[in-house]
Design an enzyme around this catalytic site. Structure first.
Site, PDB file in Angstrom:
ATOM      1  N   SER A   1       0.852  -1.185   0.000  1.00  0.00           N
ATOM      2  CA  SER A   1       0.000   0.000   0.000  1.00  0.00           C
ATOM      3  C   SER A   1       0.895   1.243   0.000  1.00  0.00           C
ATOM      4  O   SER A   1       1.796   1.336  -0.840  1.00  0.00           O
ATOM      5  CB  SER A   1      -0.943  -0.053   1.205  1.00  0.00           C
ATOM      6  OG  SER A   1      -1.886   0.990   1.163  1.00  0.00           O
TER       7      SER A   1
ATOM      8  N   ASP B   1      -8.545  -4.897  -6.429  1.00  0.00           N
ATOM      9  CA  ASP B   1      -8.193  -3.668  -5.704  1.00  0.00           C
ATOM     10  C   ASP B   1      -8.734  -2.454  -6.464  1.00  0.00           C
ATOM     11  O   ASP B   1      -8.415  -2.260  -7.629  1.00  0.00           O
ATOM     12  CB  ASP B   1      -6.665  -3.585  -5.588  1.00  0.00           C
ATOM     13  CG  ASP B   1      -6.165  -2.457  -4.688  1.00  0.00           C
ATOM     14  OD1 ASP B   1      -6.932  -1.514  -4.411  1.00  0.00           O
ATOM     15  OD2 ASP B   1      -4.993  -2.527  -4.263  1.00  0.00           O
TER      16      ASP B   1
ATOM     17  N   HIS C   1      -7.936  -4.198  -1.921  1.00  0.00           N
ATOM     18  CA  HIS C   1      -6.681  -3.639  -1.436  1.00  0.00           C
ATOM     19  C   HIS C   1      -6.183  -4.340  -0.173  1.00  0.00           C
ATOM     20  O   HIS C   1      -4.977  -4.479   0.037  1.00  0.00           O
ATOM     21  CB  HIS C   1      -6.866  -2.140  -1.187  1.00  0.00           C
ATOM     22  CG  HIS C   1      -5.596  -1.428  -0.884  1.00  0.00           C
ATOM     23  ND1 HIS C   1      -4.565  -1.349  -1.790  1.00  0.00           N
ATOM     24  CD2 HIS C   1      -5.163  -0.783   0.239  1.00  0.00           C
ATOM     25  CE1 HIS C   1      -3.558  -0.677  -1.249  1.00  0.00           C
ATOM     26  NE2 HIS C   1      -3.897  -0.325  -0.024  1.00  0.00           N
TER      27      HIS C   1
END
Lengths: 463, 463
Positions: free
Chosen positions: B175, B407, B444
């Site tokens: 991330s 995601d 995600h």
């Protein structure tokens, strides 16, 4: 650091408060200009047991109704739209589907009589939370009963009854209107000749509910809303919460690839140091979208209609449960419930125990499960049985279903689901079109923008 | 109608206010438990011209640093994580990557010395907006200077200097950490042996900026924030705004198909009438996610770090502009700017004219344009020239790039872009893995959950 975005809000609050205290009259009503009004003076039972003593439906129409009243098209709107889909003599302002309606246009006024309403629950002339409750003489506010897509459609058909229109040539709608367009056919099979459903769905899915949930929450957290619990009509409207809600909504209406092309990583002014208030061009775009809207629409209408969208599910189980509930409540039409009865009915539904992740939701479990089950995206050919039963009334109704690949709010698998379900039902007149990313990157908003891609298909389908 | 979700917030506000007025001590500090601290007493110049007179970096470490200090792995975190990636003797609470670190785990403590920091700007022990400014004796609040991903990385390398670690075996992150992992290599080519970047990007794209923008806006609109302009440390923390921001963030961390499976259209209590407060199971899930978090993290840390993510772009132009700006500002290290100079520097960047749609953005224009141009999703093989130049320093750095098809926050095309760019640069040691929807529907958040899909790839890559 300076915070111009907050200074702007403070300034608007100050102005609105000053204006309000200098005025002695009532709240100025939301309006989209002149329209016709259908008034029903009969009590109206809603799906969840609420009763309206009477109601208004604002509408506008274009074209000419023919002698046997067989050429009417009912046009259903998106969440926040008014009946003003096209300019009229009494209101020359361009409508929200201006280019889609007219002589030779997709909704061809040389052939059809097009009627568009403001939905029940709205604030542009139809009865909604900002309307005066005839029993109390005060705005309904949050004493307005919970309503459904089907309630809105039922009110529209009352209006059609009043017009003497027995059968629609077509029921047409996009977004929320794409839901209602289907519901109209399911509820009134013999009265709907054909259906157009653009960027809609047969049942709301959790991601859409989540996005609407965040909008409702930011709105209800505006002190102007929370401190009055939604009864803000004699004080400050929750303009800051509405602005935030609209910004979130705008994110769901458009698509990443479009923004990549349009805004990229441009800052509004690259020569200045970064700010926590809007700074990138995409941020000023969202800010502007919120600004334009924050006083144009009633906050409670947004809450109630957005909730009604969440509740939408044309599956057989919910239809049956609703039918039963309506039978149980039909007596309320004779004995209107008091305000106290209405309030006590709407109780808390939050569970005592918050939701916790379960072991079954671990990644490994899901990965192995995914191999054996049908995810909604991977099995467009296998519609859920409950939905097949629910859409069975549409077996003989020619239907155009249109979706857009770049739509994240009503993703294309939902329109595929509608088409697959109708075919499973035995409907041999289903036209399904999906506009790929080569055609439109506009996401959910494509239905407002793409005259050829969307309008062209509708024109060909309606004939 | 009752509004338990608002009643809850009112109750928490009341409790927090009561607690505060009964306490004479300072604001309780955010903490994730015991950690080590690296202190730098030298002034630290930030990319946008701000200067910190000194700073702390909180860190934790696992495994053993070998004699020649060649086995260190720097682990970069997501936005709101602490240094507590794994349990330690002094803090046995499971860390945020507990299963990914340990003997024989993907980050193998039998082989490597794993170091994880709380980023500069954070609130878990590293210097950030909630820290005391040594010059004023008060919390920085919004006088904290704007910072960048690269500033955070630079602070980490100061810490590595202090530890005598000249070269990392690997820079690993997911991330936001996936951004920093790349930046670390670009900024310190000779000091980073290999890179792992999971669900990250080489430059933020406008959809991610938009989603973070809405989170910042709802947070800054909390009266506890807006009325103090972010200097809330001696009064009520903006817990309601934090809860809202977290709910929006949670929508971007997961995916629709996962929620379809997990929650579907289940209501929390189907026997009760619908409510405007959380009602569907997905809503109670989001509500709970916000509840858990709203007092666990500092609001200003969220604002500053989320802004730093927006500003991230490893393209050559921005790197060059930053380098030039740093040269212009280097004198500030000798003469620290006063508070007034810092404040006056952060000026308004919102344009006078709001952004308006242009004719060029009409659907037909876009449709024809789309045929002739490369959209980011359709041209993974053609990385932008500016980015190719910007990533040139990574030509000889073995790199694992991992993305997840479900995601929506860091979509898979962004990881494809990284891989394609590195290959264009001439890097022959690029491993690119994309986990399809058959493997993970967790969006995600997959990097936190999928030990085999994510961890397995990392283990194989690190050797």
């Amino acid at each position: 650091m300076s915070f111009p975005c907050l200074d702007n809000l403070d300034e608007r609050t100050r102005k609105l408060t000053a204006r309000r205290s200098s005025e002695s009259g009532p709240e100025p009503s939301y309006t989209s200009g002149k329209h016709e009004t259908f008034h029903s003076s009969h009590p109206f039972l809603l799906d969840w047991g609420g009763v309206l003593p009477s109601f208004d439906i604002a509408y506008e129409a274009w074209g000419r109704l023919n002698a046997d009243k067989s050429n009417a098209i009912l046009l259903h709107t998106g969440l926040s739209a008014s009946s003003h889909a096209h300019s009229t003599e009494s209101n020359p302002k361009p409508g929200w589907w201006e280019r889609f309606i007219g002589p030779g246009a997709p909704l061809d006024t040389d052939k059809y009589y097009i009627i568009c309403t403001n939905v029940l629950g709205g604030c542009y002339g139809s009865t909604g939370p900002s309307s005066i409750n005839p029993l109390s003489g005060q705005p309904y506010g949050t004493s307005f009963p919970i309503l459904t897509m089907e309630d809105m459609v039922r009110a529209q058909f009352r209006m059609l009854d009043g017009m003497g229109i027995n059968k629609l040539y077509a029921s047409v709608g996009s977004s929320m209107g794409g839901m209602q367009s289907l519901a109209a056919g399911v509820m009134n099979t013999d009265r709907v000749g054909r259906i157009v459903s653009v960027s809609g769905c047969a049942r709301s899915h959790p991601y859409s509910i989540a996005m609407r949930h965040t909008q409702r929450q930011v709105l209800m957290n505006d002190p102007a809303w929370s401190e009055t619990r939604g009864n803000y009509y004699s004080s400050l409207p929750p303009h800051a919460g509405m602005k935030l809600a609209r910004q979130i909504a705008t994110v769901t209406y458009r698509s990443g690839p479009e923004w990549e092309k349009r805004f990229g990583r441009q800052r509004a002014d690259g020569s200045k140091p970064p700010a926590l208030c809007p700074d990138f061009l995409i941020e000023t775009y969202l800010d502007h979208a919120g600004e334009k809207w924050c006083l144009e629409y009633d906050a409670n209408s947004l809450l109630y209609i957005s909730k009604a969208m969440d509740l939408f599910d044309l599956g057989k189980q919910l239809q049956d449960a609703t039918r039963q509930r309506r039978q149980e409540n039909v007596g309320k039409l004779q004995h209107l419930p008091t305000q106290e009865e209405v309030s006590s009915q709407c109780t808390l539904t939050v569970p005592d125990q918050p939701y916790e992740e379960t072991d079954a939701s671990s990644a490994d479990a899901m990965a192995s499960e995914a191999e054996n089950s049908n995810s909604p995206t991977s099995s467009p050919g296998v519609p859920p049985e409950d939905l097949v039963k629910g859409l069975a009334p549409l077996r003989d109704t020619p239907t155009l279903v249109l979706g857009v690949a770049s739509d994240i709010l009503f993703p294309a698998w939902q329109q595929r689901e509608i088409a697959a379900t109708l075919r499973k039902v035995g409907n041999r007149s289903v036209t399904h079109v999906e506009l790929g990313e080569d055609r439109s990157l506009f996401g959910h908003d494509t239905f407002l923008l793409d005259l050829e891609g969307v309008g062209g298909e509708i024109k060909r389908f309606l004939g």
